[in-house]
Design an enzyme around this catalytic site. Structure first.
Site, PDB file in Angstrom:
ATOM      1  N   ALA A  75      32.163 -35.937  63.390  1.00  0.00           N
ATOM      2  CA  ALA A  75      31.112 -36.910  63.682  1.00  0.00           C
ATOM      3  C   ALA A  75      31.660 -38.298  63.953  1.00  0.00           C
ATOM      4  O   ALA A  75      31.053 -39.068  64.705  1.00  0.00           O
ATOM      5  CB  ALA A  75      30.116 -36.959  62.532  1.00  0.00           C
ATOM      6  N   ASN A 155      23.769 -41.328  54.264  1.00  0.00           N
ATOM      7  CA  ASN A 155      24.736 -40.546  53.494  1.00  0.00           C
ATOM      8  C   ASN A 155      24.776 -40.925  52.018  1.00  0.00           C
ATOM      9  O   ASN A 155      25.151 -40.111  51.180  1.00  0.00           O
ATOM     10  CB  ASN A 155      26.125 -40.686  54.108  1.00  0.00           C
ATOM     11  N   GLN A 183      23.865 -36.137  58.358  1.00  0.00           N
ATOM     12  CA  GLN A 183      23.382 -35.790  57.013  1.00  0.00           C
ATOM     13  C   GLN A 183      22.038 -35.081  57.041  1.00  0.00           C
ATOM     14  O   GLN A 183      21.666 -34.447  56.053  1.00  0.00           O
ATOM     15  CB  GLN A 183      23.286 -37.048  56.141  1.00  0.00           C
ATOM     16  N   SER A 203      27.976 -32.726  62.733  1.00  0.00           N
ATOM     17  CA  SER A 203      29.230 -32.357  62.099  1.00  0.00           C
ATOM     18  C   SER A 203      29.086 -30.980  61.458  1.00  0.00           C
ATOM     19  O   SER A 203      28.038 -30.653  60.903  1.00  0.00           O
ATOM     20  CB  SER A 203      29.572 -33.392  61.029  1.00  0.00           C
ATOM     21  N   HIS A 205      31.118 -29.662  58.908  1.00  0.00           N
ATOM     22  CA  HIS A 205      31.446 -29.504  57.482  1.00  0.00           C
ATOM     23  C   HIS A 205      30.376 -30.018  56.536  1.00  0.00           C
ATOM     24  O   HIS A 205      30.480 -29.832  55.326  1.00  0.00           O
ATOM     25  CB  HIS A 205      32.819 -30.123  57.166  1.00  0.00           C
ATOM     26  N   CYS A 329      34.263 -50.321  41.837  1.00  0.00           N
ATOM     27  CA  CYS A 329      35.528 -49.882  41.258  1.00  0.00           C
ATOM     28  C   CYS A 329      36.063 -48.626  41.919  1.00  0.00           C
ATOM     29  O   CYS A 329      37.201 -48.253  41.715  1.00  0.00           O
ATOM     30  CB  CYS A 329      35.373 -49.672  39.757  1.00  0.00           C
TER      31      CYS A 329
END
Lengths: 406, 130
Positions: A75, A155, A183, A203, A205, A329
């Protein structure tokens, strides 16, 4: 069945290849290894036939015809080809592009590149529920607008845009409409009859196909033109040169077929599991917030902020569960998720967010285990959070003068 | 990101989590960081009449490295004099926990927390003395 650890609950990042998909792919690595572009022997013909069947399977998932599907490496490439290819071809019509602040980096960074090349890009804000308001698109359009790119589903927060209204506005002004549908397609109904987009990125996957394969739908009537971004042997009607990844494409085709056939049962099953997870967690813990619209959301997505508990610390505590966090983080930049920030969510809450991604192989036992673990670990971390203690004492955290630096 | 075994140990078995009475004149409280930055540490030190730190407690909102850094310093400062505790450098915390470069700020915050707690203790006792 016994619970198998670790649990994968990060289906937005990727999905395992469905065993039925893998089975279809295997012969194309070995005995049917031909190059689909070899026109003069049976090895080539066999490969070409498989590729064309897959083209029909992927087209059927979105209501297109096979001839409108261009194979890519994924994608990111599809988004690059759609935006750069269309911008370059239609440059003499205008130089304005519209997209949204919550798009994937493959769209945002492509737009930034186009800005450097002289295009003007409007990055639309989103509503507090994460959706792009169609009226914002209408207001942003000018006579110089050549292309609008708005994603089908986000996403991070799984929020689904009203592409029907947005596409109608865009087409009425004569601009092209692209959607990064990665998505959403295969998870929720999406049809070009309902949303007559010009360009659609897909996409494999994300829908239980292999990694390294994607597609770009390019409308034929009226014909949409692109300047190729990859030069070579002129494959894919000249729009994307390069030897086709035949096993990957065969897998993508099968994955698309399974998604189309199983969506009517899979979507409600996932929605029920997602709601089970949400109600268990929110029923047991106070100060937990859903990020983005709950109504207009992918069935397998849940994005929660756990106030007073930092997201990465929570993920570390949930070591048997693969999850994703919008916390700074987890990124090198130390900035929290730009998607959550675009919703107007404060940085302090963005730092506490966790994305749960449920998928085809998620079970009720897994959901119950994850809910239980989340409740236990959030309580443990809150017990060691100074912010939670202040909240218990009724101290308004906004009244404190915090040090400014990160 | 992979964590060092010491970070994981402090994170899973944090030492000295808790709260001391902030109104006790022998207790210094340091609150550093900001929720918007994803890290807030509160470190409390209880200092004896001999100037030796008798007890230390912390609470931290932050990632695993932030929790580990604060847990580690509570262990270190106990038994030290205030002056010795003041000398603790973030680099020794980072080294002890094998913090990667992106987590160095957690050790900086822990050093700041010690200094803030000591400053609070001194402020209280200067006032008491004066």
């Amino acid at each position: 069945m016994a619970l198998k650890l670790p649990i994968f609950m990060d289906y937005h990042s990727t999905t395992p290849v469905d065993p039925r998909v893998l089975e279809c792919m295997l012969p194309y690595f070995t005995e049917r290894f031909g190059n689909a572009a070899s026109r003069n022997h049976v090895f080539g013909w066999t490969a070409e036939k498989a590729v064309e069947e897959a083209r029909e399977q992927v087209a059927a998932l979105i209501g297109a015809t096979g001839r409108e599907i261009i194979w890519t490496s994924g994608a990111t490439e599809s988004n690059n080809l759609a935006l750069k290819g269309a911008a370059a071809f239609y440059r003499d019509r205008g130089n304005h592009i519209i997209t949204a602040q919550t798009e994937h980096k493959a769209v945002l960074d492509t737009c930034k590149r186009l800005e450097k090349e002289g295009f003007e890009v409007t990055y639309l804000p989103v509503e507090a529920d994460g959706r792009v308001h169609p009226e914002r698109v209408r207001e942003a359009m000018t006579d110089r607008t050549i292309l609008v790119s708005i994603m089908l589903a986000n996403n991070e927060i799984g929020v689904i845009n009203d592409l029907r209204s947005i596409c109608e506005i865009v087409k009425a002004r004569g601009a092209l409409f692209h959607t990064d549908a990665v998505q959403g397609v295969g998870k929720i109904p999406f049809s070009l009859q309902e949303v007559p987009a010009d360009l659609v990125s897909l996409s494999a996957h994300k829908i239980y196909g292999p990694k390294g394969v994607g597609a770009l739908y390019v409308r034929r009537r009226p014909r949409v033109r692109l300047v190729p971004q990859m030069d070579g042997g002129g494959h894919e009607r000249g729009m994307r040169s390069g030897t086709l990844n035949v096993p990957g494409i065969v897998g993508f085709g099968k994955a698309a077929e399974l998604a189309r056939l199983e969506m009517p049962t899979e979507a409600p099953r996932l929605l029920a599991l997602r709601e089970r997870l949400r109600t268990k967690i929110m029923g047991a813990l106070p100060d937990v917030y859903v990020n983005g619209s709950l109504e207009h959301r992918l069935p397998g997505n849940l994005n929660l902020s756990f106030a007073y508990v930092e997201g990465e610390a929570l993920m570390m505590a949930l070591k048997d569960v693969a999850l994703s966090s919008g916390s700074a983080c987890t990124s090198a930049s130390l900035e929290p998720s730009y998607v959550l920030r675009a919703l107007g969510i404060g940085e302090e809450l963005a730092h506490t967010s966790i994305r749960f991604g449920l998928g085809r192989f998620t079970t009720e036992e897994e959901v119950d285990y994850v809910a239980e673990q989340v409740i236990q670990k959030v309580n443990r971390l809150r017990d060691m959070s100074p912010l939670w203690e202040m909240r218990q004492e009724g101290i308004d955290l906004n009244s404190i003068q915090w040090a400014a630096a990160h | 990101m992979a964590y060092s075994s010491k970070v994981i140990d402090h994170y899973e078995n944090p030492r000295n989590v808790g709260t001391l009475d902030k109104d006790d004149p022998s207790v210094g409280t340091g609150l550093v960081g900001a929720p918007a930055c994803g890290d807030v540490m509160r470190l409390q030190l209880k200092v004896g009449p001999d100037g030796i730190i008798q007890d230390a407690k912390f609470k931290t909102f932050g990632c695993g490295s932030a929790i580990a850094s604060s847990s580690l310093v509570t262990e270190w400062v106990k038994g030290m004099t205030v002056e010795q505790a003041e000398q603790i450098k973030n680099s020794s915390i980072a080294e002890e926990l094998n913090l990667p470069p992106v987590k160095i700020h957690c050790s900086v915050l822990a050093e700041d927390a010690i200094k803030a707690a000591i400053a609070d203790y001194r402020r209280k006792n200067a006032r008491a003395a004066g």
